[in-house]
Design an enzyme around this catalytic site. Structure first.
Site, mmCIF file in Angstrom:
data_model
loop_
_atom_site.group_PDB
_atom_site.id
_atom_site.type_symbol
_atom_site.label_atom_id
_atom_site.label_comp_id
_atom_site.label_asym_id
_atom_site.label_seq_id
_atom_site.Cartn_x
_atom_site.Cartn_y
_atom_site.Cartn_z
ATOM 1 N N LEU A 166 17.179 8.163 -13.357
ATOM 2 C CA LEU A 166 15.351 7.815 -13.401
ATOM 3 C C LEU A 166 14.751 8.835 -12.594
ATOM 4 O O LEU A 166 15.144 9.162 -11.460
ATOM 5 C CB LEU A 166 15.063 6.281 -12.764
ATOM 6 C CG LEU A 166 13.750 6.173 -12.666
ATOM 7 C CD1 LEU A 166 13.377 5.687 -14.228
ATOM 8 C CD2 LEU A 166 13.504 4.728 -11.724
ATOM 9 N N HIS B 56 -1.822 -5.579 -0.349
ATOM 10 C CA HIS B 56 -1.056 -4.312 -0.625
ATOM 11 C C HIS B 56 0.366 -4.371 -0.178
ATOM 12 O O HIS B 56 1.276 -4.107 -0.661
ATOM 13 C CB HIS B 56 -1.555 -3.219 -0.204
ATOM 14 C CG HIS B 56 -3.184 -2.903 -0.679
ATOM 15 N ND1 HIS B 56 -3.530 -2.833 -1.996
ATOM 16 C CD2 HIS B 56 -4.377 -2.698 0.112
ATOM 17 C CE1 HIS B 56 -4.659 -2.672 -2.210
ATOM 18 N NE2 HIS B 56 -5.227 -2.529 -1.046
ATOM 19 N N ASP C 279 -2.267 -3.455 -10.521
ATOM 20 C CA ASP C 279 -3.395 -3.582 -10.241
ATOM 21 C C ASP C 279 -3.280 -5.043 -9.868
ATOM 22 O O ASP C 279 -2.745 -5.683 -10.416
ATOM 23 C CB ASP C 279 -4.554 -3.390 -11.407
ATOM 24 C CG ASP C 279 -5.875 -3.328 -11.013
ATOM 25 O OD1 ASP C 279 -6.301 -3.555 -9.550
ATOM 26 O OD2 ASP C 279 -6.824 -3.346 -11.906
HETATM 27 C C1 IPE Z 1 -6.479 1.703 -10.781
HETATM 28 O O1 IPE Z 1 -6.965 0.345 -10.145
HETATM 29 C C2 IPE Z 1 -5.835 2.519 -9.620
HETATM 30 C C3 IPE Z 1 -4.698 2.062 -9.187
HETATM 31 C C4 IPE Z 1 -3.987 1.097 -9.496
HETATM 32 C C5 IPE Z 1 -4.042 3.051 -8.214
HETATM 33 P P1 IPE Z 1 -8.460 0.197 -9.569
HETATM 34 O O2 IPE Z 1 -8.378 -1.283 -8.923
HETATM 35 O O3 IPE Z 1 -8.699 1.304 -8.565
HETATM 36 O O4 IPE Z 1 -9.158 0.396 -10.769
HETATM 37 P P2 IPE Z 1 -10.796 -0.109 -11.242
HETATM 38 O O5 IPE Z 1 -11.483 0.487 -9.897
HETATM 39 O O6 IPE Z 1 -10.755 -1.692 -11.062
HETATM 40 O O7 IPE Z 1 -10.922 0.299 -12.635
HETATM 41 C C1 IPE Z 2 -4.322 -2.170 -6.956
HETATM 42 O O1 IPE Z 2 -4.930 -3.519 -6.621
HETATM 43 C C2 IPE Z 2 -3.833 -1.284 -5.613
HETATM 44 C C3 IPE Z 2 -4.627 -0.091 -5.525
HETATM 45 C C4 IPE Z 2 -5.619 0.303 -6.478
HETATM 46 C C5 IPE Z 2 -4.409 0.832 -4.421
HETATM 47 P P1 IPE Z 2 -6.357 -3.539 -5.947
HETATM 48 O O2 IPE Z 2 -6.532 -3.195 -4.590
HETATM 49 O O3 IPE Z 2 -7.160 -2.641 -7.001
HETATM 50 O O4 IPE Z 2 -6.459 -4.988 -6.143
HETATM 51 P P2 IPE Z 2 -7.876 -5.763 -6.913
HETATM 52 O O5 IPE Z 2 -8.038 -5.104 -8.180
HETATM 53 O O6 IPE Z 2 -8.872 -5.510 -5.983
HETATM 54 O O7 IPE Z 2 -7.316 -7.087 -6.942
HETATM 55 MG MG MG Z 3 -8.159 -2.924 -8.855
#
Ligand code: IPE
Ligand code: IPE
Ligand code: MG
Length: 258
Positions: free
Chosen positions: A140, A46, A29
């Site tokens: 793995l 990303h 995240d």
């Molecule tokens: C959780 O991250 C899902 C992934 C890392 C794929 P999100 O960014 O979607 O989670 P929330 O919405 O902050 O809980």
């Molecule tokens: C995690 O990073 C990747 C996915 C959920 C696909 P985020 O896109 O949730 O990044 P933040 O949480 O907005 O910083």
């Molecule tokens: Mg996120």
């Protein structure tokens, strides 16, 4: 040893290879916030989230980990803007295209958990082909959670169980943890001993709710694109300093490991 010294530690050297977890899962995240800090778009974030994926996969093979699960896209992520979803799907395709050969060479088996029927056809087909081509690998097991949510998974299991009970394949009164596990998408995968979440959020976000019952949770402020091999080893080292009691007393645990 002062705090700065600890931050500069090479954590790989501190890991006890004899006491590795079998399975580590990661909620990757913070890509969006990382991008914002750099003045870039969320998609830029990303794109920079791919390198740490390579790093944790490589680290896992280096230390001989058996299972690594990466939460790459949740059911709820389908609610994001279409432009971001499309970019993520393209990134999944291009990453698999680039890395498939390496997965095969490094004896890595790929698995996917999640509702892959919701994925665009090209992504789904590429994944199915990669799963097939790596299915005999014995190193793995890399599990990608894609279009995954735990509530979806548990409800799918309930539907399948209900149908098997109705068709007299199983007896409702004999359903135990072992039976239930066989209906989850993680049926071939042991429960993770360690869960890592980056970006300073303290939540599970619908990930492996059933499987995490006794998992050690590790949260770090580091945003996913900044996550390094050393950060990964640090989490494993931290895990190894903990006492897992499974409801017993500390004394019982100490006596049993003597
Ligand atoms: C959780 O991250 C899902 C992934 C890392 C794929 P999100 O960014 O979607 O989670 P929330 O919405 O902050 O809980
Ligand atoms: C995690 O990073 C990747 C996915 C959920 C696909 P985020 O896109 O949730 O990044 P933040 O949480 O907005 O910083
Ligand atoms: Mg996120």
């Amino acid at each position: 040893m002062n705090a700065t010294h600890i931050n500069n530690m090479n954590y790989k050297e501190l890991i006890n290879i004899e006491k590795l977890p079998q399975h580590i899962s990661i909620i990757m995240d913070g890509n969006g916030r990382w991008a914002k800090k750099q003045g870039g778009t969320r998609i830029f974030g990303h794109q920079h989230g791919v390198k740490p994926v390579y790093d944790v996969v490589e680290s896992s093979t280096e230390i001989g980990l058996k299972f690594l699960t990466l939460y790459a896209f949740s059911t709820e992520n389908w609610n994001r803007p279409k432009i971001e979803i499309d970019a993520l799907m393209n990134l999944f395709i291009s990453t698999i295209n680039k890395e498939l050969k390496k997965l095969i060479e490094n004896n890595i088996r790929l698995l996917v958990i999640g509702n892959i029927n919701l994925l665009p056809k090209n992504v789904r087909n590429k994944l199915l082909l990669s799963i097939e081509l790596t299915s005999k690998n014995t190193g793995l097991t890399l599990v990608l959670a894609l279009s995954y949510s735990s509530r979806w998974e548990i409800l799918e299991a309930v539907k399948l169980i209900a149908s098997d009970v109705k068709n007299n394949i199983i007896d409702a009164y004999n359903i135990d943890e072992n039976t239930f596990k066989k209906y989850l998408s993680t049926k071939e995968i042991p429960d993770p001993e360690l869960l890592i979440r980056t970006s300073g959020e303290f939540r599970i976000s619908n990930f492996l709710l059933y499987q995490l019952a006794y998992t050690e949770l590790y949260f770090t402020e580091t945003l996913w694109p900044d996550f390094t091999k050393n950060d990964f080893y640090k989490a494993i080292y931290n895990y190894q300093t903990r006492e897992r009691r499974f409801g017993m007393t500390g004394e019982q645990i100490k006596n049993s490991t003597r």
